[in-house]
Design an enzyme around this catalytic site. Structure first.
Site, PDB file in Angstrom:
ATOM      1  N   HIS A 149       0.879  -1.162   0.000  1.00  0.00           N
ATOM      2  CA  HIS A 149       0.000   0.000   0.000  1.00  0.00           C
ATOM      3  C   HIS A 149       0.921   1.218   0.000  1.00  0.00           C
ATOM      4  O   HIS A 149       1.775   1.356   0.885  1.00  0.00           O
ATOM      5  CB  HIS A 149      -0.906   0.007   1.223  1.00  0.00           C
ATOM      6  CG  HIS A 149      -1.880   1.145   1.216  1.00  0.00           C
ATOM      7  ND1 HIS A 149      -2.575   1.519   2.333  1.00  0.00           N
ATOM      8  CD2 HIS A 149      -2.277   1.980   0.235  1.00  0.00           C
ATOM      9  CE1 HIS A 149      -3.351   2.551   2.038  1.00  0.00           C
ATOM     10  NE2 HIS A 149      -3.185   2.844   0.765  1.00  0.00           N
ATOM     11  N   ASP A 150       0.755   2.093  -0.961  1.00  0.00           N
ATOM     12  CA  ASP A 150       1.703   3.200  -1.107  1.00  0.00           C
ATOM     13  C   ASP A 150       1.798   4.046   0.159  1.00  0.00           C
ATOM     14  O   ASP A 150       2.862   4.594   0.467  1.00  0.00           O
ATOM     15  CB  ASP A 150       1.391   4.055  -2.336  1.00  0.00           C
ATOM     16  CG  ASP A 150      -0.043   4.549  -2.406  1.00  0.00           C
ATOM     17  OD1 ASP A 150      -0.806   4.400  -1.433  1.00  0.00           O
ATOM     18  OD2 ASP A 150      -0.413   5.089  -3.475  1.00  0.00           O
TER      19      ASP A 150
END
Length: 482
Positions: free
Chosen positions: A236-237
């Site tokens: 997840h960025d």
């Protein structure tokens, strides 16, 4: 190349663009350069809004070719969306975009089986109409889901195409609303009650776990010489971006700015209280057992959509003109789901101001200033609420991501929060991605050591709070009375 330095390719996919960055890491060095950047343009089909995931994969391959020799590859992207594979591992249609209308009204169907209070106590994930759980509920009667043998979140899907191996990285899995943040594994009871087959998901992976090696066809396509390992990162960025916050202690808040603003705290345990649910905070999992306790705010999406409507590409001019507009003349709730869908953003902002009895922005500069003031106000509320709900005071706010280029927004955030703001890496997600790969290869230490390396090697810009807090309290009261 210095023999003590190794190179890592960070594939970082955002909601509006993707990039392949190359990080070069040594015992006391960290450099990041861009190998390739490509657009991420969703496509509206008759059946709805879809991601052009094949176009993204093409961009990844082109980026790896441009990157040249690397010691590992890691992939991060936005959360919640997924691709479905059939028994042969073939993709069943283009992944649905989280802004697609299919989840409208679906949360109420979920709550009819598991009340929102119970769902939050079990998973700690805030209400958002596009949560993966809502998407799966919306897709329940579709042929694609009936035929699916595997569900892969977006970064895991791309990793599968690169390596042929399947896994589900934990930090991204935590956004599905199907993970228990206390045990850091699946919430089997919630899934069973809501009819979600957890067998669709590949086994969980941790950041730093091996995720396979590039397939021979990929090596040929990219010109790389194998073996080239793929390493699971904080996929997840936001997990990767928070890992790249150059904090020197625990008393900090962070704001990851870009299409979204994610504002909150890094904690050692989730906050699962009813007050936290009502305040719409989420508990997502981060590196090394941490919890990302944060609130989702619309972010620069508001301005991006206005620019698209205006055909305006000169952001610098907009910001200069907005800086001359009277502060806090009009504000909107930057967390309002009314701004989620694309289209007519200037008109929708004007309508919100009109409905709340405030002056309606008449020029592009006034609309821009309204957006920036509103984002700063939303940052203020999120940081204050997080400290109160988690009983975790902070002394500084770290801003990372694309919004660090926006000096006006950074200064307004310092003014609104009444705290110093430290603006760090624009490409924070890529830096966090690279550092997790480097750590997996013995070139970086624990999370604190990673952050010390960032502090020594990355430029930081500091903004001191200015002005009178009473103006922000008054603006806040306008939204509270709506």
């Amino acid at each position: 190349m210095n023999p003590g330095v190794r190179s890592y390719a960070a594939v970082d996919l955002g909601a509006s663009s993707g990039r392949v960055m190359v990080g070069r890491v040594g015992p006391d060095s960290l450099e990041l350069s861009e190998a390739h950047r490509f657009p991420n343009r969703p496509v509206r089909l008759a059946e709805g809004l879809r991601w052009d995931v094949l176009g993204l994969y093409r961009g990844v391959l082109d980026g790896l070719r441009a990157a040249g020799r690397v010691d590992s590859v890691g992939i991060d992207s936005w959360a919640v969306d997924y691709g479905l594979l059939d028994a042969d591992g073939a993709l069943l249609g283009n992944p649905v975009h989280y802004r697609d209308a299919r989840t409208q009204g679906v949360a109420e169907k979920v709550w009819a089986t598991v009340p929102p209070e119970e769902l939050y106590a079990a998973t700690g994930i805030q209400y958002a109409p596009f949560n993966t759980l809502c998407q799966l509920t919306a897709a329940r009667s579709t042929i694609q889901l009936a035929k699916a043998e595997r569900l892969l979140l977006i970064p895991d899907l791309l990793s599968y195409w690169l390596t042929g191996e399947q896994g589900t990285e934990l930090t991204n899995a935590s956004t599905t609303q199907l993970i228990d943040p206390r045990t850091r594994t699946w919430s089997y009871g919630i899934a069973e009650r809501l009819g979600v087959d957890l067998g669709l998901f590949a086994p969980l992976r941790q950041p730093g776990d091996p995720a396979g090696v590039l397939r021979p066809q990929v090596l040929e396509e990219t010109g790389l010489t194998g073996p080239v390992p793929v390493t699971a990162v904080g996929s997840h960025d936001t997990a990767s971006a928070v890992a790249a916050v150059p904090a020197t202690g625990e008393r900090f808040a962070y704001i990851c700015t870009g299409t979204w603003s994610l504002a909150g705290l890094e904690l050692s345990a989730p906050v699962l209280t009813e007050a936290s649910r009502v305040a719409n905070f989420t508990n997502e999992l981060g590196l090394d057992g941490t919890v990302r306790y944060l609130r989702n705010i619309m972010g620069l999406w508001l301005l991006q959509e206005c620019q698209r409507a205006w055909g305006e590409t000169d952001l610098g001019r907009l910001l200069r003109e907005a800086g001359a507009v009277r502060a806090l003349r009009s504000v909107v709730d930057a967390g309002d789901a009314a701004f989620l869908a694309p289209g007519r953003m200037p008109e929708r902002i004007a309508e919100a101001c009109r409905a709340s009895g405030q002056p309606v922005p008449a020029t592009r500069a006034e609309v821009t200033r309204c957006i920036l003031d509103s984002l700063a106000l939303a940052h203020r509320r999120a940081v204050a609420d997080a400290q109160r709900l988690a009983d975790h005071p902070v002394d500084v706010v770290h801003v990372v991501g694309g919004g660090t280029r926006n000096a006006l927004l950074c200064q307004l955030t310092a003014d609104a929060c009444g705290l110093p703001v430290v603006a760090a890496a624009t490409e924070a997600a890529a830096l966090g991605n690279v550092l997790v790969q480097a750590r997996a290869h013995g070139l970086a230490g624990d999370l604190a050591a990673m952050r010390r390396l960032l502090t020594r090697t990355q430029p930081l810009t500091r903004y001191a709070p200015r002005g009178d807090d009473a103006r922000w309290r008054e603006a806040e009261s306008r939204l509270a009375t709506r």
